[in-house]
Design an enzyme around this catalytic site. Structure first.
Site, mmCIF file in Angstrom:
data_model
loop_
_atom_site.group_PDB
_atom_site.id
_atom_site.type_symbol
_atom_site.label_atom_id
_atom_site.label_comp_id
_atom_site.label_asym_id
_atom_site.label_seq_id
_atom_site.Cartn_x
_atom_site.Cartn_y
_atom_site.Cartn_z
ATOM 1 N NE ARG A 80 19.871 -16.508 -0.173
ATOM 2 C CZ ARG A 80 19.643 -15.232 -0.583
ATOM 3 N NH1 ARG A 80 19.309 -14.494 0.202
ATOM 4 N NH2 ARG A 80 20.588 -15.138 -1.660
ATOM 5 C CB SER B 134 28.716 -14.036 -5.583
ATOM 6 O OG SER B 134 28.236 -13.788 -4.115
ATOM 7 C CD GLN C 242 24.723 -11.522 -1.260
ATOM 8 O OE1 GLN C 242 24.628 -12.768 -0.915
ATOM 9 N NE2 GLN C 242 23.512 -10.910 -1.262
ATOM 10 C CG ASP D 283 19.065 -8.909 -7.337
ATOM 11 O OD1 ASP D 283 18.989 -10.031 -7.031
ATOM 12 O OD2 ASP D 283 19.664 -8.224 -6.786
ATOM 13 N NE ARG E 221 14.151 -13.788 -5.723
ATOM 14 C CZ ARG E 221 14.867 -12.957 -5.338
ATOM 15 N NH1 ARG E 221 15.843 -12.690 -6.112
ATOM 16 N NH2 ARG E 221 14.575 -12.175 -4.221
HETATM 17 C C1 S3P Z 1 23.884 -8.463 -4.094
HETATM 18 C C2 S3P Z 1 24.430 -9.442 -4.886
HETATM 19 C C3 S3P Z 1 23.596 -10.379 -5.446
HETATM 20 C C4 S3P Z 1 21.973 -9.836 -5.394
HETATM 21 C C5 S3P Z 1 21.407 -9.407 -4.053
HETATM 22 C C6 S3P Z 1 22.220 -8.173 -3.706
HETATM 23 C C7 S3P Z 1 24.754 -7.234 -3.370
HETATM 24 O O1 S3P Z 1 23.576 -11.678 -4.584
HETATM 25 O O2 S3P Z 1 21.288 -11.025 -5.835
HETATM 26 O O3 S3P Z 1 20.288 -9.302 -4.211
HETATM 27 O O4 S3P Z 1 24.420 -6.405 -2.796
HETATM 28 O O5 S3P Z 1 25.927 -7.804 -3.171
HETATM 29 P P1 S3P Z 1 24.773 -12.532 -4.916
HETATM 30 O O6 S3P Z 1 26.127 -11.877 -4.512
HETATM 31 O O7 S3P Z 1 24.385 -13.774 -4.237
HETATM 32 O O8 S3P Z 1 24.893 -12.712 -6.471
#
Ligand code: S3P
Length: 441
Positions: free
Chosen positions: A135, A178, A180, A327, A358
């Site tokens: 990833r 994102s 994250q 998700d 996916r």
């Molecule tokens: C998440 C953010 C999303 C999501 C992941 C959980 C999080 O990812 O798809 O399952 O907890 O911040 P991305 O930040 O890559 O969009």
């Protein structure tokens, strides 16, 4: 007991068709919130306790990492054994671990902890399983490096080496939505000199903002940005983790397929940045009632009751909606053939760099079940009015694919076999047992 001890190795699960879904469920704790509570409590001062902590393997990876960095993690006996955890934090300073930090299958753990470690003294190595190692990680390396950390990737991926440094706040606009990446920057910004601002074109889930505030940090928000001033310290909290909407999605979508269903979900997380699925199901014709709304540490929790229509309509998910539902898209695609007018998904290229590609797996598995579907680089078109048949499903070791096609299987003709069903334990080890309690045959 640790959540990982609950994992049962089941390589194949047979899902039989159902007549409807009926009953009341309380979902295990939200995966995203559990990650944030786990990571921040590891850094904070004092002992935090969490009930209904996610039983998934992913949040356990976050806990294992903070434990390896000096925090004390203790699972406490609770009403369902593995749902209460106490974390005694390091009070601001992690200790580099002798061995690499294993993030398992969890992109959230790897990207968010990179932000926490970017400001810490020492060198840290982050590794993950085969899927996580594929990833993209440049998205966190770039802004964290701009703040002053030294971060080395392996060809754009893990293993990652983080050499922490005294960081300076930056003003950064995320090129792709994102949560994250936003979180990595806020976690680094918390410890930096000056102010860090993250700008986003789509408001992604805001659990980090709420969790940071819960632990005593101050942040300011505008409609499209969040700012944190550095050199703030965190204090332990006691919290109950709301039920996971992304896990609930499988039950809500499954119930929506059968006019006779009646499903009630208690204690469900209803944070508006996570609850878009309820709007989509309503647009498809379902009747959704939200009751008993409460708020704790900024997170909304309530009871959701779903009454399905005679048949589901159709919809398009694109633009900001695609990012907010990222998700939930596999399960929406998996129920799409059973709608009248089909479901069109666009602007969802990110699906190709999740735990699996996916889009590719959803298309392949829908076709294996006899569906007509058109694939695009950033999504897919699934026409409605199609009856699927049972098939062998390749989950690709991806939890959300395994669960999405278990849902599609409930309305198929004949039995479906889900290969790699054990991957559900990444986010939702109780999935198959809970499905059995509400599926009427
Ligand atoms: C998440 C953010 C999303 C999501 C992941 C959980 C999080 O990812 O798809 O399952 O907890 O911040 P991305 O930040 O890559 O969009």
């Amino acid at each position: 007991m640790q959540a990982s001890e609950l994992e049962v190795v089941v390589t194949e699960r047979i899902i039989r068709p159902a007549r409807n879904l009926a009953g009341a469920l309380r979902l295990p704790g939200d995966k995203s919130i559990s990650h944030r509570y786990g990571l921040l409590s590891g850094l904070a001062e004092g002992t935090s306790t969490f009930s209904n902590f996610s039983t998934g393997a992913d949040p356990s990876s976050s806990l294992a990492c903070v434990a390896a960095l000096g925090a004390k993690v203790e699972w406490l006996p609770g009403h369902s054994n593995a749902d209460r955890v106490a974390v005694t934090g390091v009070g601001g300073q992690f200790t580099p671990s002798a061995s690499p930090l294993d993030c398992g299958n969890s992109g959230s753990t790897m990207r968010m902890i990179a932000g926490l470690l970017a400001a810490q003294t020492g060198e840290f190595t982050l590794v993950g399983d085969e899927s996580l190692t594929r990833r993209p990680m440049e998205r966190v390396r770039k802004p964290l490096s701009q703040m002053g950390a030294q971060i080395e990737l392996t060809d754009g991926h893990a293993p990652i080496t983080v050499r922490g440094a005294a960081l300076a706040g930056i003003d950064f606009a995320t090129p792709i939505p994102s949560a994250q990446v936003k979180t990595a920057l806020l976690f680094a910004g918390l410890q930096a000199e000056g102010t860090t601002t993250v700008r986003e074109s789509v408001r992604t889930r805001d659990h980090s903002e709420l969790a940071l505030r819960a632990f005593g940090a101050q942040l300011t928000r505008t409609i499209d940005s969040v700012s944190i001033t550095g050199k703030q310290t965190l204090k332990a909290i006691e919290a109950a983790v709301p039920g996971d909407m992304s896990s609930a999605a499988f039950f809500l979508c499954a119930a929506a397929l059968f006019p006779e269903s009646n499903l009630v979900l208690d204690g469900l997380g209803l944070n508006p940045t996570r609850a878009t699925l309820l709007d989509v199901l309503t647009a498809l014709g379902a009747n959704i009632a939200v009751l008993n709304l409460e708020e704790k540490y900024g997170e909304l929790v309530g009871t959701v009751q779903l009454n399905p229509p005679q048949s589901l309509g159709g919809t398009t998910v694109s633009g900001a909606l695609a990012a907010q539902l990222i998700d939930e898209l596999p399960v929406l695609a998996a129920i799409a053939p059973y709608t009248r007018n089909g479901i069109r998904i666009r602007d969802a290229k990110e699906l190709r760099v999740k735990e699996s590609d996916r889009i590719d797996l959803v298309v392949k598995n829908l076709r294996a079940m006899g569906a007509e579907v058109e694939e695009f680089e950033d999504g897919l078109d699934v026409p409605g009015g199609q009856q699927l048949h049972g098939a062998q499903i390749d989950s690709g070791g991806d939890h959300r694919i395994a669960m999405a096609f278990s849902v599609a299987a409930l309305r198929a003709e004949g039995d479906t076999s889900i290969l790699g069903a054990e991957s559900a334990a990444i986010s939702f080890p109780e999935f198959f047992d809970m499905l059995e309690t509400v599926a009427e045959r």
